[in-house]
Design a protein around this motif. Structure first.
Motif, PDB file in Angstrom:
ATOM      1  N   VAL A   1       0.831  -1.207   0.000  1.00 28.45           N
ATOM      2  CA  VAL A   1       0.000   0.000   0.000  1.00 28.45           C
ATOM      3  C   VAL A   1       0.865   1.257   0.000  1.00 28.45           C
ATOM      4  CG1 VAL A   1      -1.673   1.317   1.345  1.00 28.45           C
ATOM      5  CG2 VAL A   1      -1.949  -1.156   1.107  1.00 28.45           C
ATOM      6  N   ASN A   2       1.943   1.264   0.795  1.00 30.97           N
ATOM      7  CA  ASN A   2       2.801   2.445   0.880  1.00 30.97           C
ATOM      8  C   ASN A   2       3.691   2.633  -0.337  1.00 30.97           C
ATOM      9  OD1 ASN A   2       1.725   2.964   3.386  1.00 30.97           O
ATOM     10  ND2 ASN A   2       3.458   2.128   4.521  1.00 30.97           N
ATOM     11  N   ASP A   3       3.690   1.646  -1.230  1.00 35.48           N
ATOM     12  CA  ASP A   3       4.530   1.717  -2.426  1.00 35.48           C
ATOM     13  C   ASP A   3       3.774   2.182  -3.667  1.00 35.48           C
ATOM     14  OD1 ASP A   3       6.909   0.538  -1.161  1.00 35.48           O
ATOM     15  OD2 ASP A   3       5.691  -1.276  -1.060  1.00 35.48           O
ATOM     16  N   ILE A   4       2.470   2.420  -3.543  1.00 35.91           N
ATOM     17  CA  ILE A   4       1.652   2.732  -4.721  1.00 35.91           C
ATOM     18  C   ILE A   4       2.154   3.976  -5.448  1.00 35.91           C
ATOM     19  CG2 ILE A   4      -0.653   3.422  -5.501  1.00 35.91           C
ATOM     20  CD1 ILE A   4      -1.814   1.623  -3.318  1.00 35.91           C
ATOM     21  N   GLU A   5       2.483   5.020  -4.700  1.00 34.93           N
ATOM     22  CA  GLU A   5       2.942   6.256  -5.346  1.00 34.93           C
ATOM     23  C   GLU A   5       4.255   6.046  -6.096  1.00 34.93           C
ATOM     24  OE1 GLU A   5       3.097   9.646  -2.853  1.00 34.93           O
ATOM     25  OE2 GLU A   5       0.982   9.549  -2.273  1.00 34.93           O
ATOM     26  N   THR A   6       5.091   5.132  -5.593  1.00 31.40           N
ATOM     27  CA  THR A   6       6.388   4.875  -6.231  1.00 31.40           C
ATOM     28  C   THR A   6       6.248   3.950  -7.438  1.00 31.40           C
ATOM     29  OG1 THR A   6       7.517   5.137  -4.110  1.00 31.40           O
ATOM     30  CG2 THR A   6       8.715   3.994  -5.858  1.00 31.40           C
ATOM     31  N   THR A   7       5.524   2.850  -7.262  1.00 24.95           N
ATOM     32  CA  THR A   7       5.406   1.858  -8.339  1.00 24.95           C
ATOM     33  C   THR A   7       4.370   2.244  -9.380  1.00 24.95           C
ATOM     34  OG1 THR A   7       3.706   0.547  -7.175  1.00 24.95           O
ATOM     35  CG2 THR A   7       6.032   0.047  -6.699  1.00 24.95           C
ATOM     36  N   GLY A   8       3.335   2.983  -8.944  1.00 26.26           N
ATOM     37  CA  GLY A   8       2.242   3.325  -9.854  1.00 26.26           C
ATOM     38  C   GLY A   8       1.225   2.214 -10.020  1.00 26.26           C
TER      39      GLY A   8
ATOM     40  N   ASP B   1     -12.185   2.550   0.049  1.00 23.72           N
ATOM     41  CA  ASP B   1     -10.826   2.251   0.486  1.00 23.72           C
ATOM     42  C   ASP B   1      -9.804   3.081  -0.293  1.00 23.72           C
ATOM     43  OD1 ASP B   1     -10.501   1.021  -1.992  1.00 23.72           O
ATOM     44  OD2 ASP B   1     -10.559  -1.017  -1.207  1.00 23.72           O
ATOM     45  N   ILE B   2      -8.534   2.725  -0.174  1.00 20.64           N
ATOM     46  CA  ILE B   2      -7.459   3.514  -0.762  1.00 20.64           C
ATOM     47  C   ILE B   2      -7.520   3.551  -2.286  1.00 20.64           C
ATOM     48  CG2 ILE B   2      -5.765   1.634  -0.925  1.00 20.64           C
ATOM     49  CD1 ILE B   2      -3.673   3.677   0.113  1.00 20.64           C
ATOM     50  N   ASN B   3      -8.182   2.562  -2.886  1.00 22.64           N
ATOM     51  CA  ASN B   3      -8.356   2.545  -4.337  1.00 22.64           C
ATOM     52  C   ASN B   3      -9.527   3.419  -4.792  1.00 22.64           C
ATOM     53  OD1 ASN B   3      -6.204   0.776  -5.040  1.00 22.64           O
ATOM     54  ND2 ASN B   3      -7.418  -0.943  -4.266  1.00 22.64           N
ATOM     55  N   ARG B   4     -10.175   4.089  -3.843  1.00 20.74           N
ATOM     56  CA  ARG B   4     -11.260   5.044  -4.098  1.00 20.74           C
ATOM     57  C   ARG B   4     -12.540   4.372  -4.614  1.00 20.74           C
ATOM     58  NH1 ARG B   4      -9.072  10.142  -3.552  1.00 20.74           N
ATOM     59  NH2 ARG B   4      -6.794  10.233  -3.749  1.00 20.74           N
ATOM     60  N   HIS B   5     -12.658   3.088  -4.325  1.00 18.59           N
ATOM     61  CA  HIS B   5     -13.931   2.403  -4.589  1.00 18.59           C
ATOM     62  C   HIS B   5     -14.282   1.549  -3.383  1.00 18.59           C
ATOM     63  CE1 HIS B   5     -11.614  -1.209  -5.362  1.00 18.59           C
ATOM     64  NE2 HIS B   5     -11.044  -0.689  -6.437  1.00 18.59           N
ATOM     65  N   VAL B   6     -15.433   0.898  -3.413  1.00 18.16           N
ATOM     66  CA  VAL B   6     -15.899   0.116  -2.267  1.00 18.16           C
ATOM     67  C   VAL B   6     -14.919  -1.014  -1.973  1.00 18.16           C
ATOM     68  CG1 VAL B   6     -17.714  -1.443  -1.452  1.00 18.16           C
ATOM     69  CG2 VAL B   6     -18.319   0.690  -2.612  1.00 18.16           C
TER      70      VAL B   6
ATOM     71  N   PHE C   1     -18.048  -0.197  -7.243  1.00 22.73           N
ATOM     72  CA  PHE C   1     -18.971   0.854  -6.838  1.00 22.73           C
ATOM     73  C   PHE C   1     -18.153   2.017  -6.278  1.00 22.73           C
ATOM     74  CE2 PHE C   1     -22.368  -2.465  -6.324  1.00 22.73           C
ATOM     75  CZ  PHE C   1     -23.317  -1.855  -7.140  1.00 22.73           C
ATOM     76  N   TYR C   2     -18.711   3.233  -6.406  1.00 17.93           N
ATOM     77  CA  TYR C   2     -18.021   4.429  -5.944  1.00 17.93           C
ATOM     78  C   TYR C   2     -18.936   5.230  -5.016  1.00 17.93           C
ATOM     79  CZ  TYR C   2     -14.786   3.184  -9.653  1.00 17.93           C
ATOM     80  OH  TYR C   2     -13.904   2.504 -10.442  1.00 17.93           O
ATOM     81  N   LEU C   3     -18.351   6.201  -4.358  1.00 19.72           N
ATOM     82  CA  LEU C   3     -19.080   7.020  -3.401  1.00 19.72           C
ATOM     83  C   LEU C   3     -20.343   7.605  -4.031  1.00 19.72           C
ATOM     84  CD1 LEU C   3     -19.124   8.353  -0.586  1.00 19.72           C
ATOM     85  CD2 LEU C   3     -17.819  10.247  -1.569  1.00 19.72           C
TER      86      LEU C   3
END
Length: 250
Positions: free
Chosen positions: A44-51, A164-169, A202-204
């Protein structure tokens, strides 16, 4: 090849009887999975680095025992390699005596976050996880289908707590939605296996409708169901987003 994580059953993982829930077991396994990914450099903490981020496509959980709050568990998880774009991962949960508490199998997809598209995991990434061929179940994950005669049982609007962190349910919410759609005389304790297929996010703010029905055993009466199947659709009841199949395995 097998990653191990010592975790304890948390207060939010138990039901009103102080018994581990299916959702609780999946949450513990998800935590171990996230830790394994972190060690492999794709957490999870590597998402910004790995993409890249992981998205769950399907899973099956079988719960053999329901320990109480604060019970120490050893969660074991491993990658079983990939079938095309689908990366396979299995789990086991054991108590202090080595007794089996739960098993699960799952299939994951790799998401290019910036492009919002699925990609095939590279050989380098698969090597970082390692591969263990042993499968916890004899049969592979099956394609789940909604029951054509299912009736609408519940409606809901996606709230911020579901995202969640992926911006969906988050995947754990879909099990909640299915359980909420059960007839009043049934509860989670009537089941110990859950198969979940995630088809569309699903999204917000999205409106959902949950349809439920009983899958009957072959040559069985309506008093002898094989499984409860919940189809989670859009608010209009047309587009299928997920299928949850709940069964009792003795």
């Amino acid at each position: 090849m097998i990653y191990e994580k010592n975790l304890a059953v948390q207060f939010g993982d138990v039901d009103i009887h102080n018994h581990l829930t299916m959702k609780g077991a999946l949450r513990l396994m998800q935590e171990a999975c996230n830790c394994h990914s972190a060690e492999a450099g794709s957490g999870v903490n590597d998402i910004e680095t790995t993409g890249y981020s992981w998205m769950l496509h399907q899973q099956r959980l079988r719960l053999y025992r329901r320990p109480c709050w604060n019970t120490p568990l050893l969660i074991r998880t491993w990658s079983r390699g990939a079938l095309g774009p689908l990366c396979l991962r299995d789990f086991e949960a054991l108590d202090e005596n080595g007794a089996l508490v739960a098993q699960a199998a799952s299939g994951w997809l790799l998401v290019n976050v910036a492009a919002q598209r699925l990609e095939t995991a590279s050989e380098e990434l698969l090597r970082a996880y390692g591969t263990e061929e042993r499968a916890v179940f004899d049969t592979p994950l099956q394609r789940l289908k909604a029951l054509p005669e299912a009736q609408k049982r519940w409606e809901y609007t996606i709230l911020r707590r579901d995202i969640d962190i992926n911006r969906h349910v988050n995947n754990l919410c879909y099990l909640d939605y299915a359980l909420e759609s059960l007839p009043a005389e049934y509860g989670e304790e009537d089941f110990n296996e859950a198969d979940i297929l995630y088809k569309k996010a699903f999204y917000l703010g999205d409106r959902i409708a949950c349809f439920g029905g009983w899958e009957l055993k072959e040559s069985a009466s309506k008093d002898d169901p094989a499984a409860y199947v919940a189809a989670i659709k859009d608010g209009a009841g047309k587009l299928l987003h997920a299928v949850v199949r709940l069964t009792r395995i003795d």
